[in-house]
Design an enzyme around this catalytic site. Structure first.
Site, PDB file in Angstrom:
ATOM      1  NE  ARG A  58       1.680  -5.540  17.647  1.00 25.60           N
ATOM      2  CZ  ARG A  58       2.328  -6.395  16.840  1.00 25.60           C
ATOM      3  NH1 ARG A  58       2.530  -6.102  15.578  1.00 25.60           N
ATOM      4  NH2 ARG A  58       2.768  -7.540  17.303  1.00 25.60           N
ATOM      5  CG  HIS A  62     -26.850   9.691  20.661  1.00 23.40           C
ATOM      6  ND1 HIS A  62     -28.094   9.954  21.182  1.00 23.40           N
ATOM      7  CD2 HIS A  62     -25.965  10.395  21.413  1.00 23.40           C
ATOM      8  CE1 HIS A  62     -27.968  10.817  22.182  1.00 23.40           C
ATOM      9  NE2 HIS A  62     -26.688  11.090  22.347  1.00 23.40           N
ATOM     10  CE  LYS A  82       1.601  -7.375   4.905  1.00 26.82           C
ATOM     11  NZ  LYS A  82       2.916  -7.114   5.490  1.00 26.82           N
ATOM     12  CD  GLU A 129      -1.469  -2.314   2.021  1.00 27.18           C
ATOM     13  OE1 GLU A 129      -0.234  -2.575   2.023  1.00 27.18           O
ATOM     14  OE2 GLU A 129      -2.322  -3.054   2.531  1.00 27.18           O
ATOM     15  CD  GLU A 137      -0.294  -5.935  13.318  1.00 26.86           C
ATOM     16  OE1 GLU A 137      -1.020  -5.835  12.322  1.00 26.86           O
ATOM     17  OE2 GLU A 137       0.702  -5.208  13.495  1.00 26.86           O
TER      18      GLU A 137
HETATM   19  O1  F6P Z   1      -0.059  -5.022   9.304  1.00 22.27           O
HETATM   20  C1  F6P Z   1       1.162  -5.656   9.358  1.00 22.27           C
HETATM   21  C2  F6P Z   1       2.268  -4.691   9.531  1.00 22.27           C
HETATM   22  O2  F6P Z   1       3.457  -5.401   9.446  1.00 22.27           O
HETATM   23  C3  F6P Z   1       2.193  -3.901  10.816  1.00 22.27           C
HETATM   24  O3  F6P Z   1       2.678  -4.591  11.892  1.00 22.27           O
HETATM   25  C4  F6P Z   1       2.947  -2.680  10.455  1.00 22.27           C
HETATM   26  O4  F6P Z   1       2.708  -1.669  11.356  1.00 22.27           O
HETATM   27  C5  F6P Z   1       2.387  -2.401   9.082  1.00 22.27           C
HETATM   28  O5  F6P Z   1       2.266  -3.693   8.522  1.00 22.27           O
HETATM   29  C6  F6P Z   1       3.190  -1.499   8.212  1.00 22.27           C
HETATM   30  O6  F6P Z   1       4.458  -2.007   7.929  1.00 22.27           O
HETATM   31  P1  F6P Z   1       5.622  -1.086   7.406  1.00 22.27           P
HETATM   32  O7  F6P Z   1       5.858  -0.004   8.410  1.00 22.27           O
HETATM   33  O8  F6P Z   1       6.810  -1.976   7.249  1.00 22.27           O
HETATM   34  O9  F6P Z   1       5.200  -0.482   6.085  1.00 22.27           O
END
Ligand code: F6P
Length: 533
Positions: free
Chosen positions: A258, A374, A494, A202, A343
């Site tokens: 996280r 609400h 993924k 992404e 997670e």
């Molecule tokens: O959702 C999985 C994950 O590995 C998370 O633990 C992490 O925060 C996120 O993807 C983003 O990963 P990155 O910072 O490597 O882009």
């Protein structure tokens, strides 16, 4: 040893049989001093857990369980930098990021670079390709590289720096990036590509499109250096993307995604509220670290939150955890905690790889009060689910307007009280409810809740609050015998998405796919507008 075989676990199971069906009304009438007995004040935070369905025997057994699980040793192992994230072979050192004077030198060096960068942006020395100053910053990241900073920037709106707007783009759906870019001017926009791995699909897709946007506006690739910085552990990949080494703010693989808002991933926070306030955020978290590491079990806030959560999950069968900040500024806290808790501890293999036979992390959700009242609060009051609730209240408003804050607090307290004590048919009758409506006006109560009170919402108290939940997660991982610091579950989806993308583009056959996925792909292919989208 499987957790349930620990002596305290077995004793808790036995004890739960007798207390499980007691109502909070009975517990309070048997002990009017419950508020004093079951509330902890540490530094400036108050945790009232008197509306939890437990007594002193429960808490005693829960603390014994923490001891039998070796919590103290696990804390020491984490602090000593042992690779307690054993499936990835990594230490867990996010507390080092906020250790102030005692932080490692590499942490201090990056913080100093972040401070210098913020000064250049805020002071207007850093200019875009056409010489304009930066007015907008877009953080491109997802998961831990998005949720924590996004939540903190929203939470600290009262500390917002003038003349700079910070935006967040995370979704692969082009609607996210496109709708943000339409409001921005490439000449005065800076992108932070925030990714621990610098490989996340992404983030790489959004960063690539943003780079094209800048290059198209500037007419040359040299503009990338003025409009892109990165926060990452993967310096080879940031260089390959074209980000100059001096524009990369490094962090390390011992920082979990996280838990990373305290690292260079916190750059959007520092840009939004100023580096001085970012330092206060770190200081607040450090104060909570010190409290967690040093306070005795009966006055330890994170441990108490964790023990109560374990009691609700494993002994009262509450598999849902609601978080309700009565603070508009904390509206994104539930989303951050969702990743942090689910997670980390949404796992079914214990540290030895054996399947657990007890529930682990409950489903965590929530929304800011009073809005939630609400929508879903009806279910909490009269539905059939047991939901453990955390209410969060502020002593003072961060955006005071006459008459609002007292009403907000009244609603927060009214909800936790109504959830705990409910309303009997007799009480409804006395209140004048007509006989035919009495069955509908009965509120069973006995929904357990805790209330956390922050004196006010500042960078410091926000740091305390987030670190409080981080250590709660750590304790629960120890109690459930889990590795809280890996996230293998995210991988399968993924990998599959990688295989399906060519099928959707009609570049690969769908023969080997399951019939449902194949059917959906065939249906979706009809809507494709351009061959490459
Ligand atoms: O959702 C999985 C994950 O590995 C998370 O633990 C992490 O925060 C996120 O993807 C983003 O990963 P990155 O910072 O490597 O882009």
């Amino acid at each position: 040893m499987q957790v349930p075989l620990r002596p305290a676990w077995l004793a808790l199971a036995e004890h739960a049989r007798s207390i499980k069906h007691r109502h909070l009304r009975d517990l309070f009438s048997a002990d009017p001093a419950r508020f004093y007995r079951y509330s902890i004040q540490a530094d400036n935070l108050l945790l009232d857990y008197s509306k939890q369905r437990l007594d002193q025997h429960t808490m005693g057994l829960l603390r014994q369980l923490a001891e039998q699980a070796g919590l103290r040793t696990w804390i020491e192992r984490m602090r000593a930098g042992e690779p307690i994230n054993h499936t990835e072979g990594r230490p867990v050192r996010h507390a080092d990021l906020r250790a102030g004077d005692t932080a490692p030198s590499e942490v201090k060096a990056v913080l100093a670079r972040l401070a210098g960068f913020c000064e250049q942006i805020h002071g207007g020395q850093w200019r875009g390709f056409s010489g304009e100053r930066i007015t907008d910053v877009v953080n491109i990241g997802i998961g831990g590289s998005d949720l924590g900073p996004r939540m903190a920037v929203h939470a600290l709106a009262a500390f917002q720096q003038p003349d700079i707007n910070v935006h967040f783009v995370s979704n692969l759906d082009s609607a996210d990036l496109a709708s943000t870019l339409t409001r921005l001017n490439p000449r005065s926009t800076l992108f932070i590509v925030a990714s621990k791995t610098f490989t996340t699909l992404e983030t790489m897709a959004n960063a690539g499109t943003a780079r094209n946007w800048i290059v198209a506006a500037a007419g040359n690739e040299a503009a990338i250096a003025r409009h892109f910085v990165a926060a990452s552990t993967n310096l080879a990949a940031t260089a390959e993307f074209g980000i100059a080494p001096e524009n990369v703010f490094e962090f390390w693989d011992w920082v979990g995604g996280r838990f990373s808002l305290w690292s260079a991933i916190g750059l959007p926070i520092a840009l939004a509220v100023g580096f001085r306030h970012f330092e206060q955020l770190l200081a607040g978290a450090h104060a909570m670290d010190e409290h967690f590491f040093k306070a005795a079990p009966d006055s330890n806030l994170p441990l108490t939150l964790a023990l109560v959560a374990l009691w609700n999950t494993n002994f009262l069968d509450a598999h849902s955890q609601g978080v309700f900040p009565y603070s508009h500024s904390l509206a994104l806290l539930p989303s951050h905690l969702q990743q942090l808790e689910m997670e980390s501890n949404g796992k079914r293999a214990n540290r030895d790889g054996l399947a657990v036979d007890y529930p682990t992390n409950p489903i965590l959700w929530g929304a800011a009060g009073t809005n939630g009242q609400h929508s879903f609060f009806q279910l909490l009051h009269q539905g059939s689910e047991l939901v453990a609730c955390d209410f969060i209240a502020l002593g003072k408003s961060d955006f005071p307007l006459p008459g609002h804050h007292s009403g907000l607090l009244a609603n927060c307290l009214a909800q936790s009280s109504a959830l705990a004590f409910g309303q009997t048919v007799d009480e409804a009758r006395v209140a004048g409810i007509p006989e035919h409506l009495l069955p509908f006006r009965r509120f069973p109560g006995n929904q357990p809740s805790s209330t956390l009170v922050l004196p006010e919402l500042t960078p410091f108290t926000l740091g305390q609050l987030i670190a409080l939940y981080e250590h709660k997660v750590f304790c629960l991982g120890v109690l459930w015998n889990l590795n809280s610091f890996d996230q293998w579950g995210v991988e399968l989806g993924k990998q599959l998405a990688g295989k399906l993308a060519p099928c959707i583009r009609d570049e690969a056959p769908t023969d080997g796919l399951d019939p449902s996925t194949r059917g959906l792909i065939n249906h979706l292919r009809r809507f494709r507008s351009t061959p490459h989208d």
